[in-house]
Structure formats: C-alpha cells, structure tokens
Write a protein that holds these residues in place. Structure first.
Motif, PDB file in Angstrom:
ATOM      1  N   GLU A 130     -51.723 -10.298 -53.652  1.00  0.00           N
ATOM      2  CA  GLU A 130     -53.002 -10.200 -52.937  1.00  0.00           C
ATOM      3  C   GLU A 130     -52.929 -10.801 -51.533  1.00  0.00           C
ATOM      4  O   GLU A 130     -53.933 -10.865 -50.821  1.00  0.00           O
ATOM      5  CB  GLU A 130     -54.104 -10.880 -53.748  1.00  0.00           C
ATOM      6  N   GLY A 131     -51.729 -11.235 -51.124  1.00  0.00           N
ATOM      7  CA  GLY A 131     -51.598 -11.933 -49.857  1.00  0.00           C
ATOM      8  C   GLY A 131     -50.788 -11.175 -48.827  1.00  0.00           C
ATOM      9  O   GLY A 131     -50.292 -10.063 -49.059  1.00  0.00           O
ATOM     10  N   ILE A 132     -50.664 -11.810 -47.665  1.00  0.00           N
ATOM     11  CA  ILE A 132     -49.822 -11.276 -46.594  1.00  0.00           C
ATOM     12  C   ILE A 132     -49.007 -12.413 -46.004  1.00  0.00           C
ATOM     13  O   ILE A 132     -49.335 -13.595 -46.176  1.00  0.00           O
ATOM     14  CB  ILE A 132     -50.646 -10.580 -45.476  1.00  0.00           C
ATOM     15  N   ILE A 133     -47.930 -12.062 -45.315  1.00  0.00           N
ATOM     16  CA  ILE A 133     -47.184 -13.026 -44.514  1.00  0.00           C
ATOM     17  C   ILE A 133     -47.375 -12.642 -43.052  1.00  0.00           C
ATOM     18  O   ILE A 133     -47.251 -11.471 -42.682  1.00  0.00           O
ATOM     19  CB  ILE A 133     -45.701 -13.046 -44.889  1.00  0.00           C
ATOM     20  N   ALA A 134     -47.730 -13.641 -42.245  1.00  0.00           N
ATOM     21  CA  ALA A 134     -47.938 -13.409 -40.816  1.00  0.00           C
ATOM     22  C   ALA A 134     -46.939 -14.199 -39.998  1.00  0.00           C
ATOM     23  O   ALA A 134     -46.609 -15.352 -40.338  1.00  0.00           O
ATOM     24  CB  ALA A 134     -49.354 -13.807 -40.412  1.00  0.00           C
ATOM     25  N   ARG A 135     -46.430 -13.579 -38.942  1.00  0.00           N
ATOM     26  CA  ARG A 135     -45.695 -14.318 -37.922  1.00  0.00           C
ATOM     27  C   ARG A 135     -46.721 -15.145 -37.144  1.00  0.00           C
ATOM     28  O   ARG A 135     -47.759 -14.632 -36.716  1.00  0.00           O
ATOM     29  CB  ARG A 135     -45.004 -13.354 -36.971  1.00  0.00           C
ATOM     30  N   VAL A 176     -36.569 -24.365 -43.193  1.00  0.00           N
ATOM     31  CA  VAL A 176     -37.141 -24.228 -44.536  1.00  0.00           C
ATOM     32  C   VAL A 176     -37.098 -22.758 -44.945  1.00  0.00           C
ATOM     33  O   VAL A 176     -36.864 -21.859 -44.117  1.00  0.00           O
ATOM     34  CB  VAL A 176     -38.602 -24.736 -44.586  1.00  0.00           C
ATOM     35  N   ASP A 177     -37.341 -22.499 -46.217  1.00  0.00           N
ATOM     36  CA  ASP A 177     -37.388 -21.120 -46.695  1.00  0.00           C
ATOM     37  C   ASP A 177     -38.627 -20.404 -46.174  1.00  0.00           C
ATOM     38  O   ASP A 177     -39.683 -21.027 -45.959  1.00  0.00           O
ATOM     39  CB  ASP A 177     -37.406 -21.092 -48.222  1.00  0.00           C
ATOM     40  N   ARG A 178     -38.520 -19.107 -45.994  1.00  0.00           N
ATOM     41  CA  ARG A 178     -39.686 -18.289 -45.641  1.00  0.00           C
ATOM     42  C   ARG A 178     -40.711 -18.354 -46.775  1.00  0.00           C
ATOM     43  O   ARG A 178     -40.351 -18.549 -47.937  1.00  0.00           O
ATOM     44  CB  ARG A 178     -39.284 -16.831 -45.421  1.00  0.00           C
ATOM     45  N   PRO A 179     -41.991 -18.172 -46.463  1.00  0.00           N
ATOM     46  CA  PRO A 179     -42.994 -18.155 -47.531  1.00  0.00           C
ATOM     47  C   PRO A 179     -42.799 -16.951 -48.450  1.00  0.00           C
ATOM     48  O   PRO A 179     -42.269 -15.911 -48.025  1.00  0.00           O
ATOM     49  CB  PRO A 179     -44.322 -18.059 -46.772  1.00  0.00           C
ATOM     50  N   MET A 221     -36.425 -20.418 -41.628  1.00  0.00           N
ATOM     51  CA  MET A 221     -37.310 -20.520 -40.472  1.00  0.00           C
ATOM     52  C   MET A 221     -37.557 -21.988 -40.159  1.00  0.00           C
ATOM     53  O   MET A 221     -37.330 -22.867 -40.992  1.00  0.00           O
ATOM     54  CB  MET A 221     -38.641 -19.824 -40.749  1.00  0.00           C
ATOM     55  N   GLN A 222     -38.049 -22.279 -38.942  1.00  0.00           N
ATOM     56  CA  GLN A 222     -38.367 -23.640 -38.533  1.00  0.00           C
ATOM     57  C   GLN A 222     -39.802 -23.993 -38.895  1.00  0.00           C
ATOM     58  O   GLN A 222     -40.694 -23.143 -38.844  1.00  0.00           O
ATOM     59  CB  GLN A 222     -38.177 -23.806 -37.022  1.00  0.00           C
ATOM     60  N   ALA A 223     -40.018 -25.269 -39.239  1.00  0.00           N
ATOM     61  CA  ALA A 223     -41.356 -25.732 -39.558  1.00  0.00           C
ATOM     62  C   ALA A 223     -41.433 -27.235 -39.338  1.00  0.00           C
ATOM     63  O   ALA A 223     -40.420 -27.945 -39.398  1.00  0.00           O
ATOM     64  CB  ALA A 223     -41.719 -25.397 -41.003  1.00  0.00           C
ATOM     65  N   VAL A 224     -42.643 -27.733 -39.078  1.00  0.00           N
ATOM     66  CA  VAL A 224     -42.889 -29.173 -38.970  1.00  0.00           C
ATOM     67  C   VAL A 224     -43.221 -29.686 -40.360  1.00  0.00           C
ATOM     68  O   VAL A 224     -44.221 -29.276 -40.961  1.00  0.00           O
ATOM     69  CB  VAL A 224     -44.033 -29.481 -37.996  1.00  0.00           C
TER      70      VAL A 224
END
Length: 354
Positions: free
Chosen positions: A26-31, A18-21, A1-4
């Motif tokens: 206990e967490g979530i990944i959000a778009r 960069v790699d996806r998180p 994915m793209q990131a600053v």
C-alpha cells in the motif's frame, strides 16, 4: 544509500550507508528532493517526547519534512504513479479509522510519526518509504517548484493548520506569537496573509527583524522588561489569539497571559524533558475570561490543497522562511546548532549524495 542515523541519544549524529527502504503493497518509495531540518528532529535526537510516543529505538533515521519524487509504487496503490512529485506529511494516517474518514487524518487513531517512530524511518536519506500512499502522498502541481515544496514540511504546514483552522485567525485580529523559530515565523507570515495583525515575541533581535519582514505589525523583545504587559499595551487589553511556538513553560504561560477576554490560545510547541509534557496554567482565568485553549498537530493531507492554492496564488511563500540549503553531511552540525537556538528560519537539505 546515505542517511543521517541516530545511534544514541545526545551523541553525535552520523551519516552512514544504510539499506534502501522496503516497499509495502500500500506504500511508495520516494527519492527525497528536499527535507527541512527542524527543531523537532533535535528533540528526537535529545531523547525527548517518550511521553508523547515519539522516541524511536536507535539506530534510527531522522528527518520528517520531506518532499520527493516517486520511484516505486506498491501493488495496492491506486492514485500515485512513478514519477509523481509529492509532498509528504510527517503525520502518517491509515485512511480507514473514524478520524481519517471525518477529515482528521492528522490525529489518526493509528498515527505514525515519520522519523519519530520505529515504524517510519525518516527522510534525512536518499529515499524514504511512505505507507498508505493514497492518503499520505500529496500530489504537487507544476506550479509548486521543488524549492517551494522543500519549505512546506512540518513547520510551515503545521503553522498553516494552527492559524487557518485551529486558530481561525483573520479579520484584523491581533495574533501574538511567542517564539520566532521556524514555526513561529511561519505562523506570523501565514497569519498576516489571512488578514490578521501578528505580533512577534522573542529574545533574539535577528529573529524579530525577520518577523517584521514577514508581516509582524509589532515586535516584543522578551529579554527586556515584561513581554506580557507590552503585548497588552500594544493591543489595548490583550491579544485576540496567542500562539506558543516553542513549548517551554515560560513561552506557554506568557502566551496565555497575553490574551484578552474571550481570547484563543493555540499550542503548537511540544515540551522538552524539563517540562515532560506538563505545564501549569491559570485555569480560573480560562473560566473568568472565557479563554479557549486548543492544540494543533500537523496538517491533514486532505487540506493540503487549500494551502497549496494560497502558495500558487502568491499569498503565502514558504521560500521566504528558508534560511539556507545544505547537504546531508551538514545535517548533524545544523541540528547541533539548535542546542543554542542558533537557527534562523528553515534550513533545508537538498543534496543527499554529497
């Protein structure tokens, strides 16, 4: 994915693949649907705030004002589901310490700052990880559009806490706001909605004009004459509440000196490397005039509903603060412009695949 990505402090920022998180139980990944571009990101890029614990080790993804849509949910999450639209506070809480249990999640004992600390890569990215999602992922109703949600990040929600809770403004009180960037303009808009009479102080005419459109009853050009005297003249003896929304010695001291007896000062702005967290203040005046000095950091996730309710009712509107929308490729230049205080209101990144 793209990131600053921050590769080195004060060096040009880069948009990288960069790699996806990674998802935690206990967490979530959000778009990420939107993320404000804030002066606090600029401070982080400059390498400020090591005295505050907000200095990540490069390389690090910046960005701390996101809203998003949940795309993955950890096995231990109970209240968040895939497809939920959420606001994401930058002040991640654990939900278990005594402060969290007593409604002070914004100053959690185990506080992690999104985009500011190694433990929480930021949200100038296609996706972001949210730990302890049952407390840190704030649900958004259908009545809150994505455009609106994109404007309620750090600056707006921080100003809400500063005005509604820490400053407790209202009832026709005079509230003088020194520094009309995103936080200052948000504070003026919110103070006006809460029934106070905000006064805007800045050195740029366009920011003072914007403040008027957001409810300022008076404006003071700090580049002309003595802004403290002018505030005292406007308020017939000093303001009831003052706000330093910038965090430099001049604005902090002028804000405190703008108060009348029994006044309340709310410190929102964090300092630069020049002050390194320390600003001299007139302590004896605090005693003689019984002045209160309080800090304000972020907004508790548990208190988001009252802010969102005011937004849904039309009493406050974060979209009035959004100066423009940009794509991820424009974020580095937008942050660079902040070196010359060249930003009006809140720019928001809404396209992360450009």
């Amino acid at each position: 994915m793209q990131a600053v990505v921050l590769e080195a402090f004060r060096e040009p920022l880069q948009v990288q693949d960069v790699d996806r998180p990674e998802l935690t139980p206990e967490g979530i990944i959000a778009r990420v649907d939107g993320c404000g571009v804030c002066r606090s990101d600029w401070h982080c890029w400059q390498g400020d705030w090591d005295w505050f614990g907000y200095r990540p080790d490069p390389p690090h993804i910046l960005g701390h004002e996101p809203c998003g849509t949940v795309v993955e949910v950890g096995a231990e999450v109970e209240t968040v589901s895939e497809g939920d639209r959420i606001a994401i506070p930058f002040n991640f809480a654990c939900g278990k310490c005594s402060l969290c249990r007593n409604g002070h999640e914004n100053i959690c004992e185990n506080h992690v700052g999104l985009g500011f600390m190694n433990e929480a890569p930021g949200a100038f990215a296609e996706e972001v990880h949210v730990p302890n999602a049952d407390i840190n992922a704030v649900p958004l109703s259908d009545g809150i559009s994505t455009d609106t949600a994109a404007g309620i990040g750090c600056r707006f929600m921080t100003s809400y806490h500063a005005m509604a809770h820490q400053g407790d403004v209202g009832d026709g009180e005079s509230v003088v706001v020194h520094g009309c960037g995103g936080i200052g303009l948000s504070a003026i808009h919110i103070a006006n909605a809460l029934g106070a009479n905000p006064i805007a102080v800045d050195i740029q005419a366009e920011k003072l004009e914007k403040a008027e459109s957001l409810g300022a009853v008076a404006t003071v050009d700090a580049s002309q004459g003595d802004p403290v005297k002018e505030v005292h003249d406007i308020t017939d003896g000093g303001a009831d509440v003052s706000v330093d929304a910038l965090g430099i010695e001049t604005t902090c001291r002028n804000a405190v000196d703008s108060l009348g007896k029994g006044g309340r000062h709310v410190q929102v702005g964090l300092t630069t490397s020049e002050e390194a967290g320390e600003i001299p203040l007139p302590t004896d005046e605090f005693v003689a005039k019984e002045i209160q000095f309080v800090g304000s950091l972020g907004l508790q996730p548990s208190r988001y509903p009252e802010m969102l309710s005011m937004i849904e009712s039309g009493k406050i509107d974060p979209t009035k603060l959004v100066e423009k929308t940009i794509d991820i490729q424009q974020v580095p230049d937008e942050l660079a412009a902040m070196s010359d205080y060249g930003t009006l209101g809140i720019p928001v990144c809404t396209d992360f695949t450009a």
